[in-house]
Design an enzyme around this catalytic site. Structure first.
Site, short mmCIF file in Angstrom:
data_model
loop_
_atom_site.label_atom_id
_atom_site.label_comp_id
_atom_site.label_asym_id
_atom_site.label_seq_id
_atom_site.Cartn_x
_atom_site.Cartn_y
_atom_site.Cartn_z
CG HIS A 18 31.13 33.30 -2.83
ND1 HIS A 18 31.60 34.38 -2.16
CD2 HIS A 18 30.61 33.45 -3.88
CE1 HIS A 18 31.17 35.31 -2.99
NE2 HIS A 18 30.81 34.84 -4.17
CB CYS A 26 26.26 38.02 -2.86
SG CYS A 26 26.80 39.04 -4.15
CG HIS A 30 26.63 33.63 -6.01
ND1 HIS A 30 26.40 33.75 -4.69
CD2 HIS A 30 27.63 34.48 -6.50
CE1 HIS A 30 27.14 34.78 -4.11
NE2 HIS A 30 27.85 35.05 -5.19
CG HIS A 32 32.02 34.62 -8.60
ND1 HIS A 32 31.27 35.40 -9.14
CD2 HIS A 32 31.66 34.53 -6.98
CE1 HIS A 32 30.47 36.25 -8.29
NE2 HIS A 32 30.56 35.56 -7.18
CG HIS A 70 35.57 22.11 -9.49
ND1 HIS A 70 36.69 22.59 -9.93
CD2 HIS A 70 34.79 22.32 -10.34
CE1 HIS A 70 36.46 22.88 -11.35
NE2 HIS A 70 35.10 22.48 -11.59
CD GLU A 159 33.14 38.35 -6.87
OE1 GLU A 159 32.91 38.05 -5.55
OE2 GLU A 159 32.50 38.98 -7.47
#
Length: 172
Positions: A18, A26, A30, A32, A70, A159
């Site tokens: 996201h 952020c 990247h 999680h 994914h 997360e």
């Protein structure tokens, strides 16, 4: 009475990428490895006097996790994302899904990504806070189709171990 479901132990997890446009760290794509904890309160009811059947809660939550797994999570209603050939005020998110690729800019930085690699969410951000609200509202709506004894559905989207956001959706 409350029921609790631990996302790690119940395999209610997903891995996604996201971006949070405009955020100092952020604001880059990247990812999680998320897990989802659930708390539901209500009166015991029905033949077996369950608050809610664990099987139902896990099935509905797992379906949401599987949809997000994914994929790149895109917050369609983020004011800093400028989509090509898509008007946030008049077009449907479903229109983005139909395209072969999605094209957008964030602060002048251009992205072109196959639509099948994305999940377009009706959110302003894909933060843990917004994802927990999305899960809680979606789960509450689905459970309300079969259960009328529930007081609230609370979902924590983590997360990673030690950091998550919880949202409570009251049903009464």
């Amino acid at each position: 009475m409350k029921i609790l479901i631990n996302g790690i132990q119940s395999n209610l997890r997903f891995s996604s990428a996201h971006i949070i446009p405009g955020h100092e760290s952020c604001g880059f794509i990247h990812g999680h490895s998320y897990f989802v904890d659930i708390e539901i309160e209500g009166e015991r009811a029905g033949e077996f006097e369950f608050v809610v059947d664990f099987k139902d809660v896990k099935k509905y939550t797992k379906a949401i996790c599987d949809e997000l797994d994914h994929r790149l999570l895109i917050p369609v209603y983020n004011k800093l994302i400028d989509f090509k050939d898509f008007d946030k005020k008049s077009d449907s998110i479903f229109d983005l899904k139909k395209e072969g690729s999605v094209h957008f800019k964030i602060d002048g930085k251009g992205y072109s990504i196959p639509s099948e690699d994305c999940i377009f969410l009706p959110l302003p951000y894909t933060s843990a806070e917004e994802l927990s609200k999305f899960f809680a509202e979606t789960l509450a709506k689905k459970l309300s189709e079969s259960y009328d004894n529930l007081e609230y559905v609370s979902v924590c989207v983590n997360e990673g171990i030690g950091q998550g956001a919880m949202y409570r959706k009251d049903l009464e």
